[in-house]
Write a protein that holds these residues in place. Structure first.
Motif, PDB file in Angstrom:
ATOM      1  N   LEU A 315      26.817  10.283  13.137  1.00 19.95           N
ATOM      2  CA  LEU A 315      25.991  11.438  12.773  1.00 19.95           C
ATOM      3  C   LEU A 315      26.546  12.711  13.408  1.00 19.95           C
ATOM      4  N   ILE A 320      25.096  16.254  13.084  1.00 15.81           N
ATOM      5  CA  ILE A 320      23.701  15.935  13.421  1.00 15.81           C
ATOM      6  C   ILE A 320      23.622  15.377  14.847  1.00 15.81           C
ATOM      7  N   PHE A 355      15.079  10.571  17.173  1.00  9.61           N
ATOM      8  CA  PHE A 355      15.134  11.889  16.549  1.00  9.61           C
ATOM      9  C   PHE A 355      13.980  12.688  17.145  1.00  9.61           C
ATOM     10  N   VAL A 369      19.654  15.301   6.859  1.00 10.51           N
ATOM     11  CA  VAL A 369      19.701  14.052   7.637  1.00 10.51           C
ATOM     12  C   VAL A 369      19.408  12.865   6.731  1.00 10.51           C
ATOM     13  N   LEU A 373      22.187   9.974   6.584  1.00 10.87           N
ATOM     14  CA  LEU A 373      21.869   8.768   7.354  1.00 10.87           C
ATOM     15  C   LEU A 373      22.060   7.443   6.598  1.00 10.87           C
TER      16      LEU A 373
END
Lengths: 387, 160
Positions: A315, A320, A355, A369, A373
């Motif tokens: 990520l 992210i 998160f 996201v 993901l």
């Protein structure tokens, strides 16, 4: 590359208003708050204003507020200070905490245990919440301190602080009650009279304020021993020239929390969207910790067959930022003590991702996201022997 | 976060030789899900022109961190085509070198990859009733012992 920050529980960006309030104390207003001249008085005034801001937030007296260098320091001061006073009185103290505390609490407890202090660690159920009845069961005539976090940093679960406060008040002996409210401050009421706590910890950098600034509330009449000796600043509880800019920033940050309350609903909506979308669209996923009794900005999810640090790094390369309870991330072989305390299998603990959202999180960021993901998880599961 | 080399990231993003192998000649499984690292290595053995046994094909499946995946991928690149005796002498430090270094806490990932190779070759010898060299036998026994120790420790932790 697009950057999406979803690690607000680790630290928050500095709010520009708060930064503006701090800037004069970095150069122009450089005085030492202990000096008697005008330079010193300016610094002193700024610190006292911040103390007032924090006192309003906690519904306590300004002289019950101690500024220090971090929340870890505040936790250490609370725990070590309370035990040291008891030992000075000739007691052999017993102290209580939970299995899911932050290391800033667990480590001083562990250190005291090594030194011979009697310690009880409360377990939590699969929901990640301490049962008040369990505290009652382990209370002893020599119990002097109970420390229970207000909200957990990994899974966001909210602990029944006011109920524990009521229970402890009913006891015949005085038991000091400490709570680490670092993660809770942005989202939950921190009125120390309602919570019935004697000691409470806050951090600047989790509430859009600066790093290097923490608070310990010490209720009037509660005695703790200082850990740092020197120039008697902060009522003698924390010697050392005050970090004026940091304290000013912390005060402003606390003052802004009331405004942030309006944003909570939005954060919660985005968080709920994130959780339900992941659980629905990615197979073999599960939410860790209570669904309801948790901070509105926290989602902690386990992905079977994919390892947490791998997910984090994959990520990260997509811009992210998240966090994980996997062992690999910590450099030890043990996964997060919090997730293990929930009774999670090691696989689930190693495959966990946290998160945490904040006031700057947008709908577009969550959508991004949710787009990235599933591909990351699918790719890692494709490499993995655990199906 | 720990800084990783370009090579590590490349192998993590696009690993070589991953996935399950059909009808492998040897399989080595090391690590433990309890510790967050599980590696499975498959080898296919064939004879080269000189009649020596070589690792003709190799594949891996890894559950673990970025360094574990990159180490597995690099290992397969490094030993593919080697003779069995060359593979037995393979120095796992080569994985770290070719990856452009690993952070100290991640060195064990490369060790794990080296162990997987040993186990896969041992499995191949064992399945084909070949005489297992003493050195290989000892390393296999050592790895099995370590595996058991982790499993027992986990059981004990569970009991508490």
């Amino acid at each position: 590359m697009k950057k999406v920050y979803l690690d607000y529980a680790a630290t928050t960006p500095l709010d520009s208003e708060i930064k503006k309030a701090m800037l004069p104390y970095m150069d122009k207003e450089f005085g030492n708050a202990s000096s008697l001249h005008s330079f010193g008085r300016m610094a002193k005034e700024a610190i006292e204003k911040a103390r007032q801001q924090v006192a309003v937030f906690l519904n306590c007296r300004p002289d019950e507020i101690i500024f220090c260098g971090s929340a870890t320091e505040a936790d250490n001061l609370a725990i070590l200070g309370a035990v040291k006073i008891a030992q000075k009185k000739g007691l052999k103290p017993h102290i209580i905490t939970t299995a899911i505390e932050h290391s800033a609490v667990l480590e001083p407890f562990g250190q005291l245990e090594k030194e011979g202090v009697e310690v009880s660690y409360l377990s939590v159920g699969p929901e990640g919440i301490v049962r008040v009845g369990d505290i009652e069961k382990v209370l002893k005539p020599n119990t002097v301190l109970v420390s229970v976090m207000y909200a957990n940093n990994e899974i966001g679960t909210i602990q029944p602080i006011a109920e524990i406060g009521t229970l402890l008040k009913k006891q015949s002996q005085k038991i000091i009650f400490h709570t680490d409210a670092v993660q809770a401050a942005n989202y939950l009421g921190c009125d120390v009279q309602k919570l019935q706590v004697d000691l409470l910890t806050l951090s600047g950098h989790k509430i859009y304020g600066p790093k290097g600034a923490g608070v310990l509330f010490i209720r009037k009449g509660i005695a703790i021993e200082p850990m740092i000796y020197g120039g008697h600043q902060e009522n003698g509880y924390r010697s050392g020239t005050e970090n004026v800019a940091g304290v000013v920033g912390l005060g402003e940050a606390v003052g802004q929390i009331q405004k942030t309350k309006n944003e909570i609903q939005n954060i919660k909506r985005l968080r709920d969207e994130l959780i339900s979308n992941i659980l629905q669209n990615i197979s073999k996923t599960s939410l860790n910790g209570s669904r309801e009794q948790r901070l509105p900005n926290n989602a902690n999810i386990s992905f079977a067959g994919a390892e947490g640090e791998s997910i984090l790094m994959a990520l990260d390369q997509e811009g992210i930022a998240v966090s994980t309870g996997s062992a690999c991330a910590s450099g030890s072989l043990e996964p997060s003590h919090v997730l293990m305390a929930l009774g999670l299998s090691p696989e689930k603990a190693h495959g966990s991702v946290r998160f945490t959202l904040g006031k700057y999180t947008t709908e577009q960021e969550i959508a991004y996201v949710l787009k990235v993901l599933p591909k990351v998880i699918e790719r890692l599961r494709g490499i993995s022997p655990v199906k | 976060m720990i800084p990783y080399s370009k090579e590590v990231l490349q192998h993590f993003n696009k690993p070589h030789n991953y996935g399950k192998m059909k009808n492998p000649d040897g399989v080595g499984e090391v690590g433990n899900i309890v510790c967050g690292d599980l590696m499975r290595l498959y080898i296919k053995v064939a004879k080269d022109k000189k009649g020596q046994e070589i690792i003709k094909d190799i594949k891996f499946e890894t559950y673990g961190c970025l360094a574990a995946i990159a180490s597995s991928s690099m290992l397969t690149d490094l030993v593919k085509g080697k003779t069995i005796s060359e593979a037995l002498d393979f120095d796992r430090k080569e994985i770290v070198e070719k990856l452009g270094g690993l952070p100290p806490v991640k060195i064990h990932c490369s060790v794990l990859a080296g162990d997987a190779l040993i186990e896969a070759i041992h499995d191949y010898f064992n399945k084909n009733n070949k005489l297992i060299p003493e050195k290989l036998k000892l390393r296999h026994q050592q790895l099995q012992k370590e595996k058991q120790a982790i499993e027992e420790r986990y059981k004990k932790d569970k009991a508490v």
